[in-house]
Scaffold this motif. Sequence first.
Motif, mmCIF file in Angstrom:
data_model
loop_
_atom_site.group_PDB
_atom_site.id
_atom_site.type_symbol
_atom_site.label_atom_id
_atom_site.label_comp_id
_atom_site.label_asym_id
_atom_site.label_seq_id
_atom_site.Cartn_x
_atom_site.Cartn_y
_atom_site.Cartn_z
ATOM 1 N N VAL A 144 -9.673 -0.698 -3.180
ATOM 2 C CA VAL A 144 -8.769 0.065 -2.316
ATOM 3 C C VAL A 144 -7.528 0.560 -3.061
ATOM 4 C CG1 VAL A 144 -9.547 -1.168 -0.249
ATOM 5 C CG2 VAL A 144 -7.502 -1.962 -1.467
ATOM 6 N N SER A 145 -7.520 0.411 -4.387
ATOM 7 C CA SER A 145 -6.322 0.744 -5.167
ATOM 8 C C SER A 145 -5.902 2.208 -5.028
ATOM 9 C CB SER A 145 -6.507 0.394 -6.638
ATOM 10 O OG SER A 145 -7.506 1.199 -7.234
ATOM 11 N N GLY A 146 -6.821 3.092 -4.789
ATOM 12 C CA GLY A 146 -6.469 4.498 -4.630
ATOM 13 C C GLY A 146 -6.048 4.855 -3.217
ATOM 14 N N ALA A 147 -6.387 3.987 -2.258
ATOM 15 C CA ALA A 147 -6.143 4.315 -0.858
ATOM 16 C C ALA A 147 -4.943 3.587 -0.253
ATOM 17 C CB ALA A 147 -7.384 3.988 -0.031
ATOM 18 N N ILE A 148 -4.669 2.370 -0.729
ATOM 19 C CA ILE A 148 -3.586 1.575 -0.157
ATOM 20 C C ILE A 148 -2.605 1.209 -1.269
ATOM 21 C CG2 ILE A 148 -3.000 -0.550 1.085
ATOM 22 C CD1 ILE A 148 -5.846 -0.577 2.206
ATOM 23 N N PRO A 149 -1.334 1.539 -1.109
ATOM 24 C CA PRO A 149 -0.345 1.176 -2.137
ATOM 25 C C PRO A 149 -0.286 -0.352 -2.317
ATOM 26 C CG PRO A 149 0.588 2.737 -0.570
ATOM 27 C CD PRO A 149 -0.737 2.307 -0.020
ATOM 28 N N PRO A 150 -0.010 -0.820 -3.537
ATOM 29 C CA PRO A 150 -0.018 -2.263 -3.833
ATOM 30 C C PRO A 150 0.900 -3.091 -2.929
ATOM 31 C CG PRO A 150 0.185 -1.002 -5.858
ATOM 32 C CD PRO A 150 0.268 -0.032 -4.735
ATOM 33 N N LEU A 151 2.109 -2.608 -2.663
ATOM 34 C CA LEU A 151 3.027 -3.371 -1.809
ATOM 35 C C LEU A 151 2.498 -3.475 -0.388
ATOM 36 C CD1 LEU A 151 6.458 -2.030 -3.086
ATOM 37 C CD2 LEU A 151 5.429 -4.251 -3.543
ATOM 38 N N THR A 152 1.911 -2.401 0.097
ATOM 39 C CA THR A 152 1.323 -2.411 1.442
ATOM 40 C C THR A 152 0.150 -3.377 1.497
ATOM 41 O OG1 THR A 152 1.978 -0.109 1.749
ATOM 42 C CG2 THR A 152 0.279 -0.966 3.238
ATOM 43 N N LEU A 153 -0.693 -3.345 0.483
ATOM 44 C CA LEU A 153 -1.849 -4.245 0.443
ATOM 45 C C LEU A 153 -1.401 -5.696 0.424
ATOM 46 C CD1 LEU A 153 -4.900 -4.550 0.339
ATOM 47 C CD2 LEU A 153 -4.772 -4.295 -2.145
ATOM 48 N N ALA A 154 -0.415 -6.036 -0.405
ATOM 49 C CA ALA A 154 0.089 -7.414 -0.460
ATOM 50 C C ALA A 154 0.668 -7.817 0.890
ATOM 51 C CB ALA A 154 1.133 -7.546 -1.568
ATOM 52 N N PHE A 155 1.445 -6.927 1.496
ATOM 53 C CA PHE A 155 2.039 -7.215 2.795
ATOM 54 C C PHE A 155 0.967 -7.441 3.858
ATOM 55 C CE2 PHE A 155 3.674 -5.725 6.915
ATOM 56 C CZ PHE A 155 4.729 -6.622 7.087
ATOM 57 N N LEU A 156 -0.023 -6.555 3.910
ATOM 58 C CA LEU A 156 -1.092 -6.684 4.902
ATOM 59 C C LEU A 156 -1.901 -7.959 4.692
ATOM 60 C CD1 LEU A 156 -2.318 -2.989 5.132
ATOM 61 C CD2 LEU A 156 -0.969 -4.272 6.816
ATOM 62 N N VAL A 186 -2.244 -10.929 7.557
ATOM 63 C CA VAL A 186 -3.520 -11.479 8.046
ATOM 64 C C VAL A 186 -3.556 -12.993 7.831
ATOM 65 C CG1 VAL A 186 -6.026 -11.502 7.662
ATOM 66 C CG2 VAL A 186 -4.802 -9.322 7.792
ATOM 67 N N ALA A 187 -3.142 -13.446 6.660
ATOM 68 C CA ALA A 187 -3.114 -14.885 6.378
ATOM 69 C C ALA A 187 -2.190 -15.605 7.356
ATOM 70 C CB ALA A 187 -2.677 -15.132 4.937
ATOM 71 N N PHE A 188 -1.042 -15.010 7.644
ATOM 72 C CA PHE A 188 -0.096 -15.607 8.589
ATOM 73 C C PHE A 188 -0.733 -15.746 9.968
ATOM 74 C CE2 PHE A 188 3.191 -15.164 11.851
ATOM 75 C CZ PHE A 188 4.010 -16.229 11.524
ATOM 76 N N THR A 206 1.443 -8.979 -5.593
ATOM 77 C CA THR A 206 1.877 -7.597 -5.749
ATOM 78 C C THR A 206 1.578 -7.095 -7.158
ATOM 79 O OG1 THR A 206 3.581 -7.956 -4.079
ATOM 80 C CG2 THR A 206 3.814 -6.018 -5.492
ATOM 81 N N LEU A 207 1.892 -7.915 -8.171
ATOM 82 C CA LEU A 207 1.607 -7.503 -9.549
ATOM 83 C C LEU A 207 0.104 -7.346 -9.800
ATOM 84 C CD1 LEU A 207 4.276 -9.580 -11.496
ATOM 85 C CD2 LEU A 207 4.198 -7.082 -11.221
ATOM 86 N N VAL A 208 -0.701 -8.224 -9.227
ATOM 87 C CA VAL A 208 -2.157 -8.072 -9.378
ATOM 88 C C VAL A 208 -2.602 -6.739 -8.789
ATOM 89 C CG1 VAL A 208 -4.406 -8.901 -8.538
ATOM 90 C CG2 VAL A 208 -2.804 -10.500 -9.573
#
Length: 185
Positions: free
Chosen positions: A26-38, A42-44, A82-84
């Motif tokens: 999903v690296s091209g579709a979702i920005p890294p910060l958004t992906l980490a946040f999402l 979900v985990a929360f 986020t870095l990953v």
Amino acid sequence: MKIPPYILLVLATLLWGGNFVIGRAVSGAIPPLTLAFLRWCVAFIIFFPIAFRQLKREWPILKNHWFIVIILSLTGVTAFNTLVYIGLHYTTSINASLMNSSTPIMIYILSFIFLKEKLSKYQLIGTVLSLSGVAFIIMGGSFTRIVNFTFNKGDLIVIAAVFCWSVYSLLIKLYATRLPGSLPF
């Protein structure tokens, strides 16, 4: 129902490895910060109902040690993931996984430097086996491939993520025995 430990180990490995594959996909579709946040939202949602009672019981301890809890959150959750995800914009999930396999080695090095710990014989054997496996995968059976191997921008970002996770692990090792109670970390 109690789940056998070997099932949990396999599940943890699948989820950890799947994180790299999904992050790359999903690296091209979702920005890294958004992906980490999402991911952590979900985990929360999944874990809060499970952990609520213990969190409520341990809240005074967490509150008294708020600074280390924030540092653990920043290094182990925020920075690592986020870095990953940023690194996965520039490298493959295989390369990221290979870089991630250096985590135990980095933890050993930091433990040696900051905690003055010595490597055990078994840790040394595990390190050699791990590095041999990584080298074999990188080489693909050809020694010339290892000589020509270069790191790309994404690999270096993932190594920075590994460093953050190693700091997180070192802090857990350092503080888990010092904090009272039965903190989940």
